[in-house]
Design a protein around this motif. Sequence first.
Motif, mmCIF file in Angstrom:
data_model
loop_
_atom_site.group_PDB
_atom_site.id
_atom_site.type_symbol
_atom_site.label_atom_id
_atom_site.label_comp_id
_atom_site.label_asym_id
_atom_site.label_seq_id
_atom_site.Cartn_x
_atom_site.Cartn_y
_atom_site.Cartn_z
ATOM 1 N N VAL A 63 0.844 -1.201 0.000
ATOM 2 C CA VAL A 63 0.000 0.000 0.000
ATOM 3 C C VAL A 63 0.879 1.250 0.000
ATOM 4 O O VAL A 63 0.636 2.198 -0.747
ATOM 5 C CB VAL A 63 -0.966 -0.035 1.207
ATOM 6 C CG1 VAL A 63 -1.595 1.302 1.465
ATOM 7 C CG2 VAL A 63 -2.037 -1.091 0.976
ATOM 8 N N ALA A 64 1.920 1.259 0.823
ATOM 9 C CA ALA A 64 2.833 2.407 0.887
ATOM 10 C C ALA A 64 3.544 2.605 -0.450
ATOM 11 O O ALA A 64 3.705 3.741 -0.920
ATOM 12 C CB ALA A 64 3.840 2.218 2.005
ATOM 13 N N GLU A 65 3.935 1.509 -1.061
ATOM 14 C CA GLU A 65 4.618 1.583 -2.362
ATOM 15 C C GLU A 65 3.705 2.156 -3.444
ATOM 16 O O GLU A 65 4.165 2.807 -4.379
ATOM 17 C CB GLU A 65 5.097 0.192 -2.767
ATOM 18 C CG GLU A 65 5.969 0.186 -4.005
ATOM 19 C CD GLU A 65 6.487 -1.207 -4.301
ATOM 20 O OE1 GLU A 65 6.348 -1.642 -5.456
ATOM 21 O OE2 GLU A 65 7.024 -1.836 -3.377
ATOM 22 N N ALA A 66 2.409 1.959 -3.301
ATOM 23 C CA ALA A 66 1.439 2.456 -4.274
ATOM 24 C C ALA A 66 1.094 3.933 -4.059
ATOM 25 O O ALA A 66 0.326 4.502 -4.822
ATOM 26 C CB ALA A 66 0.169 1.611 -4.216
ATOM 27 N N GLY A 67 1.630 4.547 -2.996
ATOM 28 C CA GLY A 67 1.371 5.958 -2.755
ATOM 29 C C GLY A 67 0.228 6.240 -1.794
ATOM 30 O O GLY A 67 -0.241 7.366 -1.691
ATOM 31 N N VAL A 68 -0.225 5.222 -1.077
ATOM 32 C CA VAL A 68 -1.281 5.383 -0.081
ATOM 33 C C VAL A 68 -0.588 5.383 1.282
ATOM 34 O O VAL A 68 0.041 4.403 1.659
ATOM 35 C CB VAL A 68 -2.319 4.241 -0.179
ATOM 36 C CG1 VAL A 68 -3.351 4.364 0.927
ATOM 37 C CG2 VAL A 68 -2.971 4.250 -1.546
ATOM 38 N N ARG A 69 -0.704 6.504 2.006
ATOM 39 C CA ARG A 69 0.040 6.679 3.258
ATOM 40 C C ARG A 69 -0.876 6.506 4.462
ATOM 41 O O ARG A 69 -1.827 7.262 4.640
ATOM 42 C CB ARG A 69 0.682 8.059 3.291
ATOM 43 C CG ARG A 69 1.630 8.257 4.460
ATOM 44 C CD ARG A 69 2.372 9.573 4.394
ATOM 45 N NE ARG A 69 1.497 10.728 4.375
ATOM 46 C CZ ARG A 69 1.044 11.336 5.464
ATOM 47 N NH1 ARG A 69 1.355 10.902 6.656
ATOM 48 N NH2 ARG A 69 0.254 12.393 5.357
ATOM 49 N N LEU A 70 -0.562 5.500 5.289
ATOM 50 C CA LEU A 70 -1.284 5.298 6.548
ATOM 51 C C LEU A 70 -0.881 6.395 7.524
ATOM 52 O O LEU A 70 0.287 6.801 7.557
ATOM 53 C CB LEU A 70 -0.952 3.940 7.152
ATOM 54 C CG LEU A 70 -1.441 2.712 6.391
ATOM 55 C CD1 LEU A 70 -0.837 1.454 6.998
ATOM 56 C CD2 LEU A 70 -2.950 2.638 6.407
ATOM 57 N N ASP A 71 -1.836 6.890 8.322
ATOM 58 C CA ASP A 71 -1.489 7.903 9.320
ATOM 59 C C ASP A 71 -0.687 7.249 10.446
ATOM 60 O O ASP A 71 -0.569 6.028 10.529
ATOM 61 C CB ASP A 71 -2.723 8.651 9.822
ATOM 62 C CG ASP A 71 -3.697 7.782 10.610
ATOM 63 O OD1 ASP A 71 -3.345 6.662 11.017
ATOM 64 O OD2 ASP A 71 -4.836 8.242 10.815
ATOM 65 N N GLU A 72 -0.124 8.073 11.340
ATOM 66 C CA GLU A 72 0.764 7.565 12.390
ATOM 67 C C GLU A 72 0.059 6.608 13.345
ATOM 68 O O GLU A 72 0.635 5.593 13.740
ATOM 69 C CB GLU A 72 1.374 8.736 13.159
ATOM 70 C CG GLU A 72 2.371 9.520 12.347
ATOM 71 C CD GLU A 72 2.951 10.712 13.113
ATOM 72 O OE1 GLU A 72 2.713 10.819 14.342
ATOM 73 O OE2 GLU A 72 3.633 11.519 12.474
ATOM 74 N N ASP A 73 -1.173 6.928 13.723
ATOM 75 C CA ASP A 73 -1.919 6.031 14.612
ATOM 76 C C ASP A 73 -2.139 4.669 13.963
ATOM 77 O O ASP A 73 -2.011 3.627 14.610
ATOM 78 C CB ASP A 73 -3.274 6.630 14.993
ATOM 79 C CG ASP A 73 -3.153 7.805 15.944
ATOM 80 O OD1 ASP A 73 -2.094 7.943 16.592
ATOM 81 O OD2 ASP A 73 -4.123 8.577 16.038
ATOM 82 N N SER A 74 -2.469 4.677 12.684
ATOM 83 C CA SER A 74 -2.701 3.427 11.956
ATOM 84 C C SER A 74 -1.414 2.618 11.847
ATOM 85 O O SER A 74 -1.431 1.390 11.999
ATOM 86 C CB SER A 74 -3.253 3.717 10.564
ATOM 87 O OG SER A 74 -4.499 4.346 10.660
ATOM 88 N N GLN A 75 -0.302 3.285 11.597
ATOM 89 C CA GLN A 75 0.982 2.589 11.524
ATOM 90 C C GLN A 75 1.314 1.934 12.858
ATOM 91 O O GLN A 75 1.796 0.792 12.896
ATOM 92 C CB GLN A 75 2.091 3.557 11.116
ATOM 93 C CG GLN A 75 1.990 4.027 9.685
ATOM 94 C CD GLN A 75 3.033 5.070 9.339
ATOM 95 O OE1 GLN A 75 3.995 5.285 10.069
ATOM 96 N NE2 GLN A 75 2.837 5.735 8.213
ATOM 97 N N ALA A 76 1.033 2.644 13.959
ATOM 98 C CA ALA A 76 1.303 2.085 15.287
ATOM 99 C C ALA A 76 0.393 0.885 15.569
ATOM 100 O O ALA A 76 0.859 -0.144 16.082
ATOM 101 C CB ALA A 76 1.108 3.164 16.355
ATOM 102 N N ARG A 77 -0.902 0.999 15.235
ATOM 103 C CA ARG A 77 -1.835 -0.119 15.448
ATOM 104 C C ARG A 77 -1.422 -1.329 14.617
ATOM 105 O O ARG A 77 -1.491 -2.472 15.088
ATOM 106 C CB ARG A 77 -3.253 0.305 15.080
ATOM 107 C CG ARG A 77 -3.940 1.049 16.169
ATOM 108 C CD ARG A 77 -5.420 1.249 15.838
ATOM 109 N NE ARG A 77 -5.706 2.646 16.079
ATOM 110 C CZ ARG A 77 -6.012 3.550 15.163
ATOM 111 N NH1 ARG A 77 -6.160 3.214 13.920
ATOM 112 N NH2 ARG A 77 -6.222 4.792 15.487
ATOM 113 N N LEU A 78 -1.018 -1.076 13.384
ATOM 114 C CA LEU A 78 -0.594 -2.147 12.484
ATOM 115 C C LEU A 78 0.653 -2.852 13.026
ATOM 116 O O LEU A 78 0.721 -4.080 13.034
ATOM 117 C CB LEU A 78 -0.333 -1.567 11.093
ATOM 118 C CG LEU A 78 -0.176 -2.530 9.956
ATOM 119 C CD1 LEU A 78 -1.485 -3.270 9.698
ATOM 120 C CD2 LEU A 78 0.237 -1.802 8.701
ATOM 121 N N ALA A 79 1.622 -2.078 13.511
ATOM 122 C CA ALA A 79 2.848 -2.663 14.067
ATOM 123 C C ALA A 79 2.540 -3.492 15.304
ATOM 124 O O ALA A 79 3.104 -4.587 15.491
ATOM 125 C CB ALA A 79 3.845 -1.557 14.402
#
Length: 116
Positions: A63-79
């Motif tokens: 998703v990041a490679e395609a140019g769709v950027r997760l917000d910081e909260d989402s990145q933390a939840r995902l990790a």
Amino acid sequence: MRPRPLMLAAITRCERHQATSAVTDAIMAAGGWLVDSTQFSNLAMALRFVLPAEGLTPWAAAVAEAGVRLDEDSQARLATQAAKPREPDTEITAGLNLTFLHDEPDLRQTVPAIPG
């Protein structure tokens, strides 16, 4: 007790059809499937999907490679979700609110009049 869905939010400047395809292609490539999607004009889209637990990190990278950027909260939840020890066949239910940043006018839908 049923686990709560992983709720994520992202933004993109990519064209909306291209971004939507990239996200759904990443879901399929990670071994998951799309459960539901709702489009809110041409400004936003909500997607519900299921991924195998081991597919979270590859999905996020695609998703990041395609140019769709997760917000910081989402990145933390995902990790946090990706780091949890799990059974081999564990599936993660997730929701993604995708916002499209552009200068296009609002998409108007013509609704036909109902006779009677």
